[in-house]
Design a protein around this motif. Structure first.
Motif, PDB file in Angstrom:
ATOM      1  N   LYS A 271      -7.534   5.476   5.737  1.00 17.40           N
ATOM      2  CA  LYS A 271      -8.565   6.005   6.630  1.00 17.40           C
ATOM      3  C   LYS A 271      -9.894   6.162   5.896  1.00 17.40           C
ATOM      4  N   VAL A 272      -9.835   6.654   4.668  1.00 21.25           N
ATOM      5  CA  VAL A 272     -11.054   6.814   3.874  1.00 21.25           C
ATOM      6  C   VAL A 272     -11.709   5.451   3.645  1.00 21.25           C
ATOM      7  N   PHE A 273     -10.913   4.436   3.326  1.00 20.47           N
ATOM      8  CA  PHE A 273     -11.456   3.100   3.087  1.00 20.47           C
ATOM      9  C   PHE A 273     -12.090   2.521   4.355  1.00 20.47           C
ATOM     10  N   VAL A 274     -11.449   2.723   5.500  1.00 22.92           N
ATOM     11  CA  VAL A 274     -12.025   2.228   6.750  1.00 22.92           C
ATOM     12  C   VAL A 274     -13.361   2.909   7.025  1.00 22.92           C
ATOM     13  N   GLU A 275     -13.415   4.229   6.800  1.00 24.43           N
ATOM     14  CA  GLU A 275     -14.678   4.954   6.999  1.00 24.43           C
ATOM     15  C   GLU A 275     -15.746   4.489   6.020  1.00 24.43           C
ATOM     16  N   ARG A 276     -15.367   4.283   4.776  1.00 24.00           N
ATOM     17  CA  ARG A 276     -16.322   3.938   3.724  1.00 24.00           C
ATOM     18  C   ARG A 276     -16.731   2.470   3.750  1.00 24.00           C
ATOM     19  N   TYR A 277     -15.774   1.562   3.984  1.00 21.63           N
ATOM     20  CA  TYR A 277     -16.039   0.136   3.823  1.00 21.63           C
ATOM     21  C   TYR A 277     -16.003  -0.665   5.122  1.00 21.63           C
ATOM     22  N   GLY A 278     -15.592  -0.042   6.215  1.00 18.10           N
ATOM     23  CA  GLY A 278     -15.564  -0.749   7.494  1.00 18.10           C
ATOM     24  C   GLY A 278     -14.699  -1.987   7.448  1.00 18.10           C
ATOM     25  N   GLU A 279     -15.266  -3.113   7.845  1.00 15.29           N
ATOM     26  CA  GLU A 279     -14.518  -4.369   7.903  1.00 15.29           C
ATOM     27  C   GLU A 279     -14.058  -4.850   6.527  1.00 15.29           C
ATOM     28  N   ARG A 280     -14.655  -4.342   5.473  1.00 18.44           N
ATOM     29  CA  ARG A 280     -14.270  -4.738   4.110  1.00 18.44           C
ATOM     30  C   ARG A 280     -13.152  -3.864   3.541  1.00 18.44           C
ATOM     31  N   ALA A 281     -12.587  -2.956   4.329  1.00 18.76           N
ATOM     32  CA  ALA A 281     -11.585  -2.011   3.827  1.00 18.76           C
ATOM     33  C   ALA A 281     -10.382  -2.720   3.197  1.00 18.76           C
ATOM     34  N   GLU A 282      -9.839  -3.722   3.870  1.00 20.79           N
ATOM     35  CA  GLU A 282      -8.682  -4.434   3.321  1.00 20.79           C
ATOM     36  C   GLU A 282      -9.028  -5.145   2.024  1.00 20.79           C
ATOM     37  N   GLU A 283     -10.205  -5.746   1.969  1.00 18.88           N
ATOM     38  CA  GLU A 283     -10.652  -6.426   0.750  1.00 18.88           C
ATOM     39  C   GLU A 283     -10.785  -5.433  -0.409  1.00 18.88           C
ATOM     40  N   GLU A 284     -11.378  -4.281  -0.153  1.00 15.06           N
ATOM     41  CA  GLU A 284     -11.543  -3.259  -1.188  1.00 15.06           C
ATOM     42  C   GLU A 284     -10.189  -2.734  -1.645  1.00 15.06           C
ATOM     43  N   ASN A 285      -9.261  -2.550  -0.719  1.00 13.11           N
ATOM     44  CA  ASN A 285      -7.914  -2.118  -1.071  1.00 13.11           C
ATOM     45  C   ASN A 285      -7.224  -3.166  -1.933  1.00 13.11           C
ATOM     46  N   ALA A 286      -7.394  -4.431  -1.595  1.00 13.11           N
ATOM     47  CA  ALA A 286      -6.767  -5.509  -2.363  1.00 13.11           C
ATOM     48  C   ALA A 286      -7.300  -5.546  -3.793  1.00 13.11           C
ATOM     49  N   ILE A 287      -8.570  -5.259  -3.979  1.00 10.35           N
ATOM     50  CA  ILE A 287      -9.159  -5.213  -5.324  1.00 10.35           C
ATOM     51  C   ILE A 287      -8.476  -4.127  -6.144  1.00 10.35           C
ATOM     52  N   ARG A 288      -8.285  -2.961  -5.553  1.00 12.83           N
ATOM     53  CA  ARG A 288      -7.657  -1.855  -6.265  1.00 12.83           C
ATOM     54  C   ARG A 288      -6.172  -2.116  -6.522  1.00 12.83           C
ATOM     55  N   HIS A 289      -5.523  -2.743  -5.560  1.00  9.60           N
ATOM     56  CA  HIS A 289      -4.114  -3.104  -5.728  1.00  9.60           C
ATOM     57  C   HIS A 289      -3.953  -4.067  -6.904  1.00  9.60           C
ATOM     58  N   ALA A 290      -4.792  -5.080  -6.978  1.00  9.33           N
ATOM     59  CA  ALA A 290      -4.728  -6.049  -8.072  1.00  9.33           C
ATOM     60  C   ALA A 290      -5.016  -5.378  -9.411  1.00  9.33           C
ATOM     61  N   ALA A 291      -5.995  -4.474  -9.438  1.00  4.45           N
ATOM     62  CA  ALA A 291      -6.321  -3.765 -10.683  1.00  4.45           C
ATOM     63  C   ALA A 291      -5.148  -2.919 -11.150  1.00  4.45           C
ATOM     64  N   ALA A 292      -4.472  -2.256 -10.225  1.00  4.78           N
ATOM     65  CA  ALA A 292      -3.306  -1.435 -10.591  1.00  4.78           C
ATOM     66  C   ALA A 292      -2.155  -2.326 -11.053  1.00  4.78           C
ATOM     67  N   ARG A 293      -1.915  -3.426 -10.351  1.00 11.04           N
ATOM     68  CA  ARG A 293      -0.814  -4.333 -10.703  1.00 11.04           C
ATOM     69  C   ARG A 293      -1.004  -4.888 -12.116  1.00 11.04           C
ATOM     70  N   GLU A 294      -2.244  -5.228 -12.477  1.00 16.03           N
ATOM     71  CA  GLU A 294      -2.533  -5.742 -13.816  1.00 16.03           C
ATOM     72  C   GLU A 294      -2.673  -4.610 -14.831  1.00 16.03           C
ATOM     73  N   GLY A 295      -3.173  -3.474 -14.377  1.00 13.11           N
ATOM     74  CA  GLY A 295      -3.478  -2.384 -15.286  1.00 13.11           C
ATOM     75  C   GLY A 295      -2.265  -1.609 -15.772  1.00 13.11           C
ATOM     76  N   ILE A 296      -1.259  -1.458 -14.939  1.00 16.69           N
ATOM     77  CA  ILE A 296      -0.098  -0.660 -15.339  1.00 16.69           C
ATOM     78  C   ILE A 296       0.582  -1.230 -16.589  1.00 16.69           C
ATOM     79  N   PRO A 297       0.922  -2.522 -16.650  1.00 18.00           N
ATOM     80  CA  PRO A 297       1.539  -3.028 -17.886  1.00 18.00           C
ATOM     81  C   PRO A 297       0.616  -2.908 -19.105  1.00 18.00           C
ATOM     82  N   ALA A 298      -0.674  -3.125 -18.906  1.00 18.79           N
ATOM     83  CA  ALA A 298      -1.631  -3.002 -20.011  1.00 18.79           C
ATOM     84  C   ALA A 298      -1.726  -1.550 -20.481  1.00 18.79           C
ATOM     85  N   THR A 299      -1.716  -0.624 -19.540  1.00 17.64           N
ATOM     86  CA  THR A 299      -1.768   0.797 -19.889  1.00 17.64           C
ATOM     87  C   THR A 299      -0.518   1.208 -20.658  1.00 17.64           C
TER      88      THR A 299
END
Length: 153
Positions: free
Chosen positions: A114-142
């Motif tokens: 809901k926060v992403f939809v309010e903040r990013y509108g139509e780009r909400a899914e794209e912004e979520n995907a960016i964070r998902h990819a960062a977490a997927r790559e970041g967890i093993p590196a961390t």
């Protein structure tokens, strides 16, 4: 748009030692790819304590406020970002043959959607995907960076 991720690694340290390191959020910059600094809001520690994370990527810088939601020495340390938007944490358990099996995990919530939809509108899914990819790559590196910190102690 919600997701859950986790990965595990073996570290040559006792679960209590791993917990002591990870629950000192002021050291997060030593192993995190995005969070370069954390500071406690006040003197409180344990469940309910809050801290500010200072984060950056090549594209942006931002701050988060998080609240500790689990703090069990040698077993679990976790926090809620937002609070209530995403959960991050570490689980520790004694490994066969010594050391610790360390698991890092994250999950996002419908509130974050809901926060992403309010903040990013139509780009909400794209912004979520960016964070998902960062977490997927970041967890093993961390996890690898945490192991290096513990190895250097």
């Amino acid at each position: 748009m919600t997701y859950e991720l986790q990965d595990s690694i073996h570290v040559d340290a006792a679960p209590e030692e791993v917990h002591a390191l990870l629950s000192d959020v002021t050291r997060t910059g030593e192993w995190s790819r995005q969070c370069h600094r954390c500071e406690w809001e006040d003197e409180r520690r344990g469940v309910g304590a809050r801290f500010i994370g200072h984060n950056r990527t090549l594209e942006r810088e931002w701050q988060t406020v998080s609240e500790v939601i689990a703090d069990v020495p040698g077993e679990h340390f976790a926090w809620s970002v937002g609070p209530g938007r995403a959960e991050w944490g570490y689980r520790m358990r004694p490994a066969d043959g010594g050391g610790t099996e360390l698991t890092e995990y994250t999950r996002t919530t419908e509130h974050l959607e809901k926060v992403f939809v309010e903040r990013y509108g139509e780009r909400a899914e794209e912004e979520n995907a960016i964070r998902h990819a960062a977490a997927r790559e970041g967890i093993p590196a961390t996890l690898a960076a945490i192991r290096a910190v513990l190895t250097a102690r």
